[in-house]
Design a protein around this motif. Structure first.
Motif, PDB file in Angstrom:
ATOM      1  N   VAL A  56       4.683  11.865  16.900  1.00  0.00           N
ATOM      2  CA  VAL A  56       5.059  11.940  15.479  1.00  0.00           C
ATOM      3  C   VAL A  56       6.327  11.117  15.211  1.00  0.00           C
ATOM      4  O   VAL A  56       6.394  10.411  14.198  1.00  0.00           O
ATOM      5  CB  VAL A  56       5.219  13.406  15.016  1.00  0.00           C
ATOM      6  N   PRO A  57       7.340  11.138  16.117  1.00  0.00           N
ATOM      7  CA  PRO A  57       8.525  10.315  15.860  1.00  0.00           C
ATOM      8  C   PRO A  57       8.241   8.809  15.796  1.00  0.00           C
ATOM      9  O   PRO A  57       9.025   8.072  15.219  1.00  0.00           O
ATOM     10  CB  PRO A  57       9.445  10.631  17.043  1.00  0.00           C
ATOM     11  N   LEU A  58       7.140   8.363  16.352  1.00  0.00           N
ATOM     12  CA  LEU A  58       6.780   6.947  16.273  1.00  0.00           C
ATOM     13  C   LEU A  58       6.042   6.633  14.974  1.00  0.00           C
ATOM     14  O   LEU A  58       6.266   5.595  14.347  1.00  0.00           O
ATOM     15  CB  LEU A  58       5.909   6.554  17.474  1.00  0.00           C
ATOM     16  N   VAL A  59       5.185   7.527  14.551  1.00  0.00           N
ATOM     17  CA  VAL A  59       4.357   7.296  13.367  1.00  0.00           C
ATOM     18  C   VAL A  59       5.124   7.602  12.076  1.00  0.00           C
ATOM     19  O   VAL A  59       4.990   6.888  11.073  1.00  0.00           O
ATOM     20  CB  VAL A  59       3.070   8.156  13.440  1.00  0.00           C
ATOM     21  N   LEU A  60       5.943   8.636  12.094  1.00  0.00           N
ATOM     22  CA  LEU A  60       6.606   9.100  10.877  1.00  0.00           C
ATOM     23  C   LEU A  60       7.490   8.043  10.202  1.00  0.00           C
ATOM     24  O   LEU A  60       7.425   7.896   8.974  1.00  0.00           O
ATOM     25  CB  LEU A  60       7.407  10.372  11.175  1.00  0.00           C
ATOM     26  N   PRO A  61       8.315   7.280  10.940  1.00  0.00           N
ATOM     27  CA  PRO A  61       9.128   6.292  10.218  1.00  0.00           C
ATOM     28  C   PRO A  61       8.301   5.176   9.589  1.00  0.00           C
ATOM     29  O   PRO A  61       8.667   4.644   8.542  1.00  0.00           O
ATOM     30  CB  PRO A  61      10.079   5.748  11.282  1.00  0.00           C
ATOM     31  N   VAL A  62       7.177   4.833  10.203  1.00  0.00           N
ATOM     32  CA  VAL A  62       6.302   3.824   9.601  1.00  0.00           C
ATOM     33  C   VAL A  62       5.773   4.356   8.268  1.00  0.00           C
ATOM     34  O   VAL A  62       5.813   3.659   7.247  1.00  0.00           O
ATOM     35  CB  VAL A  62       5.146   3.450  10.561  1.00  0.00           C
ATOM     36  N   LEU A  63       5.307   5.610   8.277  1.00  0.00           N
ATOM     37  CA  LEU A  63       4.836   6.224   7.034  1.00  0.00           C
ATOM     38  C   LEU A  63       5.974   6.347   6.022  1.00  0.00           C
ATOM     39  O   LEU A  63       5.781   6.118   4.823  1.00  0.00           O
ATOM     40  CB  LEU A  63       4.230   7.596   7.307  1.00  0.00           C
ATOM     41  N   GLY A  64       7.164   6.705   6.508  1.00  0.00           N
ATOM     42  CA  GLY A  64       8.313   6.836   5.624  1.00  0.00           C
ATOM     43  C   GLY A  64       8.689   5.523   4.956  1.00  0.00           C
ATOM     44  O   GLY A  64       8.950   5.483   3.744  1.00  0.00           O
ATOM     45  N   LEU A  65       8.696   4.442   5.713  1.00  0.00           N
ATOM     46  CA  LEU A  65       9.027   3.138   5.135  1.00  0.00           C
ATOM     47  C   LEU A  65       7.953   2.681   4.146  1.00  0.00           C
ATOM     48  O   LEU A  65       8.277   2.131   3.092  1.00  0.00           O
ATOM     49  CB  LEU A  65       9.215   2.103   6.249  1.00  0.00           C
ATOM     50  N   LEU A  66       6.700   2.932   4.494  1.00  0.00           N
ATOM     51  CA  LEU A  66       5.622   2.587   3.549  1.00  0.00           C
ATOM     52  C   LEU A  66       5.747   3.392   2.263  1.00  0.00           C
ATOM     53  O   LEU A  66       5.539   2.862   1.158  1.00  0.00           O
ATOM     54  CB  LEU A  66       4.251   2.822   4.194  1.00  0.00           C
ATOM     55  N   TRP A  67       6.093   4.672   2.383  1.00  0.00           N
ATOM     56  CA  TRP A  67       6.242   5.526   1.201  1.00  0.00           C
ATOM     57  C   TRP A  67       7.426   5.070   0.349  1.00  0.00           C
ATOM     58  O   TRP A  67       7.340   5.016  -0.880  1.00  0.00           O
ATOM     59  CB  TRP A  67       6.393   6.982   1.613  1.00  0.00           C
ATOM     60  N   LEU A  68       8.524   4.732   0.992  1.00  0.00           N
ATOM     61  CA  LEU A  68       9.678   4.238   0.241  1.00  0.00           C
ATOM     62  C   LEU A  68       9.340   2.946  -0.492  1.00  0.00           C
ATOM     63  O   LEU A  68       9.746   2.743  -1.639  1.00  0.00           O
ATOM     64  CB  LEU A  68      10.871   4.023   1.183  1.00  0.00           C
ATOM     65  N   ARG A  69       8.581   2.096   0.151  1.00  0.00           N
ATOM     66  CA  ARG A  69       8.171   0.853  -0.496  1.00  0.00           C
ATOM     67  C   ARG A  69       7.239   1.140  -1.676  1.00  0.00           C
ATOM     68  O   ARG A  69       7.372   0.561  -2.744  1.00  0.00           O
ATOM     69  CB  ARG A  69       7.474  -0.064   0.509  1.00  0.00           C
ATOM     70  N   ARG A  70       6.306   2.035  -1.478  1.00  0.00           N
ATOM     71  CA  ARG A  70       5.325   2.350  -2.527  1.00  0.00           C
ATOM     72  C   ARG A  70       5.977   3.001  -3.743  1.00  0.00           C
ATOM     73  O   ARG A  70       5.522   2.811  -4.873  1.00  0.00           O
ATOM     74  CB  ARG A  70       4.248   3.263  -1.962  1.00  0.00           C
ATOM     75  N   THR A  71       7.017   3.769  -3.528  1.00  0.00           N
ATOM     76  CA  THR A  71       7.663   4.487  -4.631  1.00  0.00           C
ATOM     77  C   THR A  71       8.936   3.796  -5.112  1.00  0.00           C
ATOM     78  O   THR A  71       9.728   4.401  -5.819  1.00  0.00           O
ATOM     79  CB  THR A  71       8.001   5.935  -4.207  1.00  0.00           C
ATOM     80  N   ARG A  72       9.117   2.543  -4.743  1.00  0.00           N
ATOM     81  CA  ARG A  72      10.344   1.847  -5.153  1.00  0.00           C
ATOM     82  C   ARG A  72      10.412   1.762  -6.675  1.00  0.00           C
ATOM     83  O   ARG A  72       9.375   1.651  -7.343  1.00  0.00           O
ATOM     84  CB  ARG A  72      10.430   0.478  -4.512  1.00  0.00           C
ATOM     85  N   PRO A  73      11.607   1.793  -7.207  1.00  0.00           N
ATOM     86  CA  PRO A  73      11.760   1.718  -8.670  1.00  0.00           C
ATOM     87  C   PRO A  73      11.282   0.368  -9.197  1.00  0.00           C
ATOM     88  O   PRO A  73      11.424  -0.647  -8.532  1.00  0.00           O
ATOM     89  CB  PRO A  73      13.271   1.861  -8.878  1.00  0.00           C
ATOM     90  N   ARG A  74      10.724   0.413 -10.362  1.00  0.00           N
ATOM     91  CA  ARG A  74      10.282  -0.830 -11.014  1.00  0.00           C
ATOM     92  C   ARG A  74      11.486  -1.542 -11.601  1.00  0.00           C
ATOM     93  O   ARG A  74      12.396  -0.917 -12.128  1.00  0.00           O
ATOM     94  CB  ARG A  74       9.296  -0.513 -12.127  1.00  0.00           C
ATOM     95  N   THR A  75      11.435  -2.839 -11.520  1.00  0.00           N
ATOM     96  CA  THR A  75      12.485  -3.652 -12.140  1.00  0.00           C
ATOM     97  C   THR A  75      11.864  -4.391 -13.314  1.00  0.00           C
ATOM     98  O   THR A  75      10.645  -4.398 -13.514  1.00  0.00           O
ATOM     99  CB  THR A  75      13.050  -4.670 -11.146  1.00  0.00           C
ATOM    100  N   ALA A  76      12.678  -5.054 -14.081  1.00  0.00           N
ATOM    101  CA  ALA A  76      12.180  -5.825 -15.218  1.00  0.00           C
ATOM    102  C   ALA A  76      11.210  -6.909 -14.742  1.00  0.00           C
ATOM    103  O   ALA A  76      10.233  -7.220 -15.416  1.00  0.00           O
ATOM    104  CB  ALA A  76      13.337  -6.452 -15.987  1.00  0.00           C
ATOM    105  N   VAL A  77      11.463  -7.489 -13.587  1.00  0.00           N
ATOM    106  CA  VAL A  77      10.584  -8.518 -13.036  1.00  0.00           C
ATOM    107  C   VAL A  77       9.238  -7.911 -12.695  1.00  0.00           C
ATOM    108  O   VAL A  77       8.191  -8.493 -12.947  1.00  0.00           O
ATOM    109  CB  VAL A  77      11.228  -9.160 -11.777  1.00  0.00           C
ATOM    110  N   ASP A  78       9.223  -6.677 -12.103  1.00  0.00           N
ATOM    111  CA  ASP A  78       7.970  -6.008 -11.754  1.00  0.00           C
ATOM    112  C   ASP A  78       7.141  -5.688 -13.003  1.00  0.00           C
ATOM    113  O   ASP A  78       5.925  -5.704 -12.967  1.00  0.00           O
ATOM    114  CB  ASP A  78       8.228  -4.673 -11.024  1.00  0.00           C
ATOM    115  N   ALA A  79       7.794  -5.377 -14.096  1.00  0.00           N
ATOM    116  CA  ALA A  79       7.114  -4.959 -15.310  1.00  0.00           C
ATOM    117  C   ALA A  79       6.331  -6.118 -15.955  1.00  0.00           C
ATOM    118  O   ALA A  79       5.383  -5.898 -16.683  1.00  0.00           O
ATOM    119  CB  ALA A  79       8.108  -4.389 -16.305  1.00  0.00           C
ATOM    120  N   ARG A  80       6.766  -7.333 -15.685  1.00  0.00           N
ATOM    121  CA  ARG A  80       6.082  -8.492 -16.278  1.00  0.00           C
ATOM    122  C   ARG A  80       4.794  -8.703 -15.643  1.00  0.00           C
ATOM    123  O   ARG A  80       3.913  -8.763 -15.284  1.00  0.00           O
ATOM    124  CB  ARG A  80       6.915  -9.744 -16.093  1.00  0.00           C
TER     125      ARG A  80
END
Length: 140
Positions: free
Chosen positions: A116-140
């Motif tokens: 789990v310690p090997l898999v969890l940070p990969v999932l955590g980084l993917l989740w952080l990327r997926r839930t990143r805040p939208r910026t004005a550039v992303d909204a376009r």
């Protein structure tokens, strides 16, 4: 379960499962390292110190992921540090077992914790990327 929208909270939806897993590891690593450090520190100081570091990383990651918002950057750092730690310690524990007379949380890539310690940070980084805040550039 619905898919998160970009910019949604890291601790909501499927993120709750991630936070719960981090919480379990935080408790397990904290108790394990406390027992190791208080009882047998002189037997394997490097291994037990690394277990204590892992415990702190898991606690910080749990809190930062659960709260999100202003703690997102801290979550990125904690989860990234966890991934580096598990890969480096996992590799060293296999390449030079003499460095670790006893296991750490990250020894053998977290084999003592079902990897789990090997898999969890990969999932955590993917989740952080997926839930990143939208910026004005992303909204376009």
């Amino acid at each position: 379960m619905t898919a998160p929208t970009p910019g949604s909270s890291t601790g909501s939806g499927p993120g709750r499962v991630l936070v719960a897993l981090y919480g379990v590891l935080a408790v397990a690593a904290s108790f394990r390292s406390a027992v190791q450090v208080l009882r047998d520190f002189e037997d394997a100081p490097l291994a037990y110190s690394l277990s204590a570091v892992a415990a702190v990383v898991y606690v910080v990651a749990t809190v930062a992921l659960a709260r999100g918002g202003s703690l997102r950057r801290l979550a990125w750092v904690a989860v990234g540090l966890e991934l580096v730690g598990v890969v480096v310690v996992g590799s060293l524990s296999l390449a030079s077992p003499g460095l670790f007379p006893d296991e750490t949380v990250w020894s053998g890539f977290g084999s003592g914790y079902g990897y789990v310690p090997l898999v969890l940070p990969v999932l955590g980084l993917l989740w952080l990327r997926r839930t990143r805040p939208r910026t004005a550039v992303d909204a376009r």
